[in-house]
Write a protein that holds these residues in place. Sequence first.
Motif, PDB file in Angstrom:
ATOM      1  N   SER A 129       3.901   1.707   0.370  1.00 57.22           N
ATOM      2  CA  SER A 129       4.897   1.832  -0.696  1.00 57.22           C
ATOM      3  C   SER A 129       5.039   0.528  -1.461  1.00 57.22           C
ATOM      4  O   SER A 129       5.080   0.517  -2.700  1.00 57.22           O
ATOM      5  N   VAL A 130       5.112  -0.591  -0.732  1.00 58.06           N
ATOM      6  CA  VAL A 130       5.235  -1.897  -1.388  1.00 58.06           C
ATOM      7  C   VAL A 130       3.990  -2.201  -2.212  1.00 58.06           C
ATOM      8  O   VAL A 130       4.072  -2.664  -3.362  1.00 58.06           O
ATOM      9  N   LEU A 131       2.825  -1.912  -1.631  1.00 51.97           N
ATOM     10  CA  LEU A 131       1.566  -2.231  -2.310  1.00 51.97           C
ATOM     11  C   LEU A 131       1.394  -1.407  -3.582  1.00 51.97           C
ATOM     12  O   LEU A 131       1.013  -1.942  -4.636  1.00 51.97           O
ATOM     13  N   THR A 132       1.650  -0.109  -3.527  1.00 47.39           N
ATOM     14  CA  THR A 132       1.487   0.730  -4.717  1.00 47.39           C
ATOM     15  C   THR A 132       2.498   0.381  -5.811  1.00 47.39           C
ATOM     16  O   THR A 132       2.192   0.492  -7.001  1.00 47.39           O
ATOM     17  N   ALA A 133       3.688  -0.070  -5.412  1.00 49.18           N
ATOM     18  CA  ALA A 133       4.665  -0.498  -6.413  1.00 49.18           C
ATOM     19  C   ALA A 133       4.163  -1.743  -7.151  1.00 49.18           C
ATOM     20  O   ALA A 133       4.295  -1.850  -8.386  1.00 49.18           O
ATOM     21  N   GLU A 134       3.566  -2.660  -6.421  1.00 51.34           N
ATOM     22  CA  GLU A 134       3.003  -3.854  -7.063  1.00 51.34           C
ATOM     23  C   GLU A 134       1.839  -3.485  -7.985  1.00 51.34           C
ATOM     24  O   GLU A 134       1.722  -4.030  -9.101  1.00 51.34           O
ATOM     25  N   ILE A 135       0.990  -2.578  -7.529  1.00 47.59           N
ATOM     26  CA  ILE A 135      -0.154  -2.171  -8.361  1.00 47.59           C
ATOM     27  C   ILE A 135       0.338  -1.515  -9.641  1.00 47.59           C
ATOM     28  O   ILE A 135      -0.188  -1.789 -10.740  1.00 47.59           O
ATOM     29  N   THR A 136       1.309  -0.645  -9.533  1.00 46.19           N
ATOM     30  CA  THR A 136       1.847   0.033 -10.730  1.00 46.19           C
ATOM     31  C   THR A 136       2.394  -0.973 -11.727  1.00 46.19           C
ATOM     32  O   THR A 136       2.153  -0.862 -12.944  1.00 46.19           O
ATOM     33  N   SER A 137       3.132  -1.965 -11.227  1.00 43.40           N
ATOM     34  CA  SER A 137       3.696  -2.984 -12.119  1.00 43.40           C
ATOM     35  C   SER A 137       2.600  -3.790 -12.808  1.00 43.40           C
ATOM     36  O   SER A 137       2.672  -4.056 -14.018  1.00 43.40           O
ATOM     37  N   GLU A 179      -8.247  -1.671  -3.308  1.00 44.30           N
ATOM     38  CA  GLU A 179      -9.086  -1.600  -2.114  1.00 44.30           C
ATOM     39  C   GLU A 179      -8.226  -1.669  -0.850  1.00 44.30           C
ATOM     40  O   GLU A 179      -8.467  -0.941   0.134  1.00 44.30           O
ATOM     41  N   GLU A 180      -7.198  -2.509  -0.870  1.00 44.07           N
ATOM     42  CA  GLU A 180      -6.281  -2.581   0.274  1.00 44.07           C
ATOM     43  C   GLU A 180      -5.542  -1.252   0.461  1.00 44.07           C
ATOM     44  O   GLU A 180      -5.316  -0.812   1.598  1.00 44.07           O
ATOM     45  N   ALA A 181      -5.170  -0.617  -0.638  1.00 46.11           N
ATOM     46  CA  ALA A 181      -4.480   0.673  -0.546  1.00 46.11           C
ATOM     47  C   ALA A 181      -5.387   1.732   0.070  1.00 46.11           C
ATOM     48  O   ALA A 181      -4.950   2.544   0.898  1.00 46.11           O
ATOM     49  N   ARG A 182      -6.664   1.721  -0.307  1.00 48.80           N
ATOM     50  CA  ARG A 182      -7.599   2.689   0.277  1.00 48.80           C
ATOM     51  C   ARG A 182      -7.788   2.432   1.777  1.00 48.80           C
ATOM     52  O   ARG A 182      -7.898   3.375   2.574  1.00 48.80           O
ATOM     53  N   MET A 210       3.339  18.028   8.862  1.00 51.06           N
ATOM     54  CA  MET A 210       4.187  17.226   7.989  1.00 51.06           C
ATOM     55  C   MET A 210       3.474  15.947   7.555  1.00 51.06           C
ATOM     56  O   MET A 210       3.508  15.559   6.385  1.00 51.06           O
ATOM     57  N   TYR A 211       2.786  15.293   8.514  1.00 50.21           N
ATOM     58  CA  TYR A 211       2.094  14.049   8.183  1.00 50.21           C
ATOM     59  C   TYR A 211       0.877  14.308   7.282  1.00 50.21           C
ATOM     60  O   TYR A 211       0.550  13.494   6.425  1.00 50.21           O
ATOM     61  N   SER A 212       0.231  15.431   7.473  1.00 53.77           N
ATOM     62  CA  SER A 212      -0.916  15.764   6.619  1.00 53.77           C
ATOM     63  C   SER A 212      -0.468  15.973   5.170  1.00 53.77           C
ATOM     64  O   SER A 212      -1.156  15.534   4.234  1.00 53.77           O
ATOM     65  N   ASN A 213       0.668  16.597   4.976  1.00 56.43           N
ATOM     66  CA  ASN A 213       1.194  16.779   3.612  1.00 56.43           C
ATOM     67  C   ASN A 213       1.521  15.439   2.970  1.00 56.43           C
ATOM     68  O   ASN A 213       1.244  15.219   1.783  1.00 56.43           O
ATOM     69  N   ARG A 214       2.091  14.533   3.750  1.00 56.52           N
ATOM     70  CA  ARG A 214       2.409  13.207   3.199  1.00 56.52           C
ATOM     71  C   ARG A 214       1.130  12.442   2.848  1.00 56.52           C
ATOM     72  O   ARG A 214       1.071  11.737   1.832  1.00 56.52           O
ATOM     73  N   MET A 215       0.093  12.624   3.686  1.00 55.63           N
ATOM     74  CA  MET A 215      -1.168  11.948   3.390  1.00 55.63           C
ATOM     75  C   MET A 215      -1.777  12.463   2.092  1.00 55.63           C
ATOM     76  O   MET A 215      -2.311  11.673   1.288  1.00 55.63           O
ATOM     77  N   ARG A 216      -1.705  13.765   1.868  1.00 48.77           N
ATOM     78  CA  ARG A 216      -2.242  14.304   0.605  1.00 48.77           C
ATOM     79  C   ARG A 216      -1.494  13.725  -0.592  1.00 48.77           C
ATOM     80  O   ARG A 216      -2.094  13.414  -1.632  1.00 48.77           O
ATOM     81  N   SER A 217      -0.193  13.563  -0.465  1.00 48.36           N
ATOM     82  CA  SER A 217       0.605  12.990  -1.547  1.00 48.36           C
ATOM     83  C   SER A 217       0.208  11.540  -1.806  1.00 48.36           C
ATOM     84  O   SER A 217       0.076  11.111  -2.959  1.00 48.36           O
ATOM     85  N   TYR A 218      -0.029  10.783  -0.722  1.00 49.55           N
ATOM     86  CA  TYR A 218      -0.407   9.377  -0.890  1.00 49.55           C
ATOM     87  C   TYR A 218      -1.798   9.251  -1.521  1.00 49.55           C
ATOM     88  O   TYR A 218      -2.037   8.367  -2.361  1.00 49.55           O
ATOM     89  N   LYS A 219      -2.703  10.130  -1.137  1.00 49.00           N
ATOM     90  CA  LYS A 219      -4.041  10.078  -1.725  1.00 49.00           C
ATOM     91  C   LYS A 219      -3.991  10.420  -3.221  1.00 49.00           C
ATOM     92  O   LYS A 219      -4.703   9.810  -4.036  1.00 49.00           O
ATOM     93  N   GLN A 220      -3.159  11.389  -3.571  1.00 50.82           N
ATOM     94  CA  GLN A 220      -3.002  11.711  -4.993  1.00 50.82           C
ATOM     95  C   GLN A 220      -2.402  10.538  -5.761  1.00 50.82           C
ATOM     96  O   GLN A 220      -2.786  10.272  -6.910  1.00 50.82           O
TER      97      GLN A 220
END
Length: 227
Positions: A13-21, A46-49, A69-79
Amino acid sequence: MSSDFEGYEQDFSVLTAEITSKISRVPRLPPDEKKQMVANVEKQLEEARELLEQMDLEVREIPPQSRGMYSNRMRSYKQEVGKLETDFKRSRIAYSDEVRNELLGDAGNSSESQRAHLLDNTERLERSSRRLEAGYQIAVETEQIGQEMLENLSHDREKIQRARERLRETDANLGKSSRILTGMLRSGHSQINLVTKISYFLQVWEKRPCKDGKASISGYIHDFVGP
């Protein structure tokens, strides 16, 4: 297990927020800073992947009944990572076009249609890649479920075999008990017959007339033995 996954989630979450900014700042930066920012975003993507790979491994270790439940969250993160990559590519294309326009002037405007076509192709490729990843994930989960079912069937087979062995032992014990009871019954019948015969002879002996007209076994013995 879940604590490790949640820790990875926080880092993600922290990493993707920095990338978006940073992606949103790329088009507005001076050329030198843009180049450095692009390299920084590439490294963070690359770190996010890599984080997604670690999270995916954690999800595979979770029991099947709790994995959905965790598989659904993983699909959301990959998207989410896929969207960041798309935004970053667009930002890089805009950055490259800006640099080229600065060098070529108005000649760069003729590439607008080519740029749009390239973006469309990129998005289609990314959608296909996500579908392939989703299909691979489903195949992995199906394989794991099938393996667990085979293990359960193997355990059930062992239980059935043990139950059959116990049943055979019980049948053998019942047969042995039946033979013992049969022998006891035969012995009982023999004893009853013997007692009946003894009783009969006693009655006969007692009814045998003596000299005084009375039936007694002592008279029979006296006659049998003699004076």
